[in-house]
Design an enzyme around this catalytic site. Structure first.
Site, short mmCIF file in Angstrom:
data_model
loop_
_atom_site.label_atom_id
_atom_site.label_comp_id
_atom_site.label_asym_id
_atom_site.label_seq_id
_atom_site.Cartn_x
_atom_site.Cartn_y
_atom_site.Cartn_z
N SER A 11 -27.27 -5.83 76.56
CA SER A 11 -27.53 -6.08 75.59
C SER A 11 -26.65 -5.34 74.96
CB SER A 11 -29.07 -4.47 75.49
OG SER A 11 -27.98 -3.40 76.11
N ASP B 138 -30.16 3.03 68.47
CA ASP B 138 -31.08 3.74 69.22
C ASP B 138 -31.13 5.00 70.82
OD1 ASP B 138 -30.33 1.92 71.67
OD2 ASP B 138 -31.99 0.47 71.09
N HIS C 49 -27.76 2.28 72.46
CA HIS C 49 -26.94 1.70 72.25
C HIS C 49 -26.10 1.99 70.63
CE1 HIS C 49 -30.46 -0.79 73.87
NE2 HIS C 49 -29.31 -1.10 74.55
#
Length: 377
Positions: A51, A350, A353
């Site tokens: 990610s 978040d 990240h």
């Protein structure tokens, strides 16, 4: 001596329900471009990993680990939630813009991509994946081995459209970026007992490094000659790790008690040291064939932002901007979530990240000098 990693079953189950990876905000990417048409040494940007570099491939995968909805993408042009796990751009987008290839790197699985978009670079990455083949199975995302298969298919598509020699030249001059490994520890090794029954921390690190080297070898075999490999971030400073693995439950309701967990960050540092050694050895073995392998240090710029946060303009370093900032990520960070008013004051978007601002600082601090070196040959 091997450290002992405890897991708390209720929190681990909560983790598995959503956890994944792996000074400027609202940055004008066009303004970043230094080289533009003067860049003759980088033809495309091709990206692999989790990610930290997935620009939206999970939008096209049957998994709950997506981010193609608000508030993700709040600082992206036109506030589009592209599937990037942040509020804006990733560090790979800043690389692409800086070298003048394109403004941002699209996901390979997007069926609307033109041949020109394909030729200037795509991301094959998938949020939630890792080097360990077990890691993507936990979240039904794209394994690293499948990403390599997609790259081989990509090569064939380019050959069909432009010919073998032109494709060979493009791949030889492309810049490859690999960023993975966080999920292997946070979602897999730390959270579940399966791998801990078979591996010590050090042997699991070697297990991951072997898979990392296999990916690099696979890219090399397909023509990659400029490869950047990112190390792990400060795992013990990720908000979700602080929440899930702290010994004290007060971290959930007492913001002042939240601190980086050295036990987990030390694992990342040890892994990064081993990775650098392996990359140096690989570089020595293939340097005569015109290949360059670079280590990207993610750990040091991130810990520097956390420890010296005021000098970077950050107020919050151990919670995310979305929701409580303790556990929210993916679908738990959604249109109904509370979101901070100014993400540029947060290191993390978040619970896992970084914000666009933090990604830019990483790019500007450690990646841009390497890009300059490559462009200047």
């Amino acid at each position: 001596m091997e450290a002992s990693f405890k897991h708390k079953l209720p929190l681990t189950l909560a983790l598995l329900s959503f956890l994944h990876f792996s000074g400027i905000i609202s940055i004008n990417a066009q303004g970043l471009s230094k080289h533009g048409t003067l860049n003759k040494n980088i033809s495309a940007l091709l990206v692999f990993g989790d990610s930290t570099v997935d620009s939206g491939n999970n939008n096209f995968v049957s998994t709950i680990f997506k981010s193609n909805f608000p508030p993700y993408g709040r600082e992206f042009p036109n506030q589009i939630p592209t599937g990037r796990f942040t509020d804006g751009r990733l560090f790979t987008d800043f690389i692409a813009s800086y070298v003048g290839i394109k403004e941002d790197v699209p996901p390979y699985l997007d069926p609307t991509l033109s041949m020109r978009e394909l030729m200037t670079g795509v991301s094959f990455a998938s949020a939630g994946t890792g080097y360990d083949p077990l890691t993507p199975m936990l979240t039904n995302v794209i394994p690293i081995s499948k990403q390599l298969e997609y790259f081989r298919d990509y090569n064939k598509r380019l050959e069909s459209a432009t010919g073998k020699q032109r494709t060979k030249n493009l791949i030889n001059n492309a810049l490859f970026v690999v960023s993975a490994g966080s999920n292997d520890f946070v979602v897999n090794y730390f959270a579940l007992p399966t791998r801990r029954k078979s591996y010590t921390v050090s042997s699991y690190q070697q297990f991951l490094l072997q898979h990392c080297k296999e990916l690099i070898q696979g890219l090399w075999d397909e023509g990659a000659r400029k490869i950047l490999v990112a190390g792990l971030p400060t795992l013990g400073c990720l908000p979700a790790v602080i929440t899930l693995f702290s010994n004290s439950s007060t971290v959930i309701h007492d913001h002042l008690q939240r601190r980086c967990l050295e036990q987990y960050s030390s694992v990342a540092r040890d892994y990064n040291r081993l990775l650098q050694n392996d990359l140096n050895f690989m570089q020595l073995s293939i340097a005569s064939q015109g290949a360059r392998i670079f280590y990207l240090d993610i750990y040091e710029p991130l810990i520097h932002m956390i420890e010296e946060h005021e000098s970077f303009g950050f107020d919050e370093t151990n919670v995310g901007c979305c929701g409580t900032g303790y556990l929210e990520a993916s679908f738990l960070c959604n249109p109904k979530s509370y979101v901070c008013s100014d993400a540029s004051k947060y290191v993390f978007w978040d619970s896992l990240h970084p914000t666009e601002k933090a990604y830019y600082n990483v790019f500007n601090g450690t990646i841009r000098p390497i890009i300059d070196l490559i462009i200047n040959n």
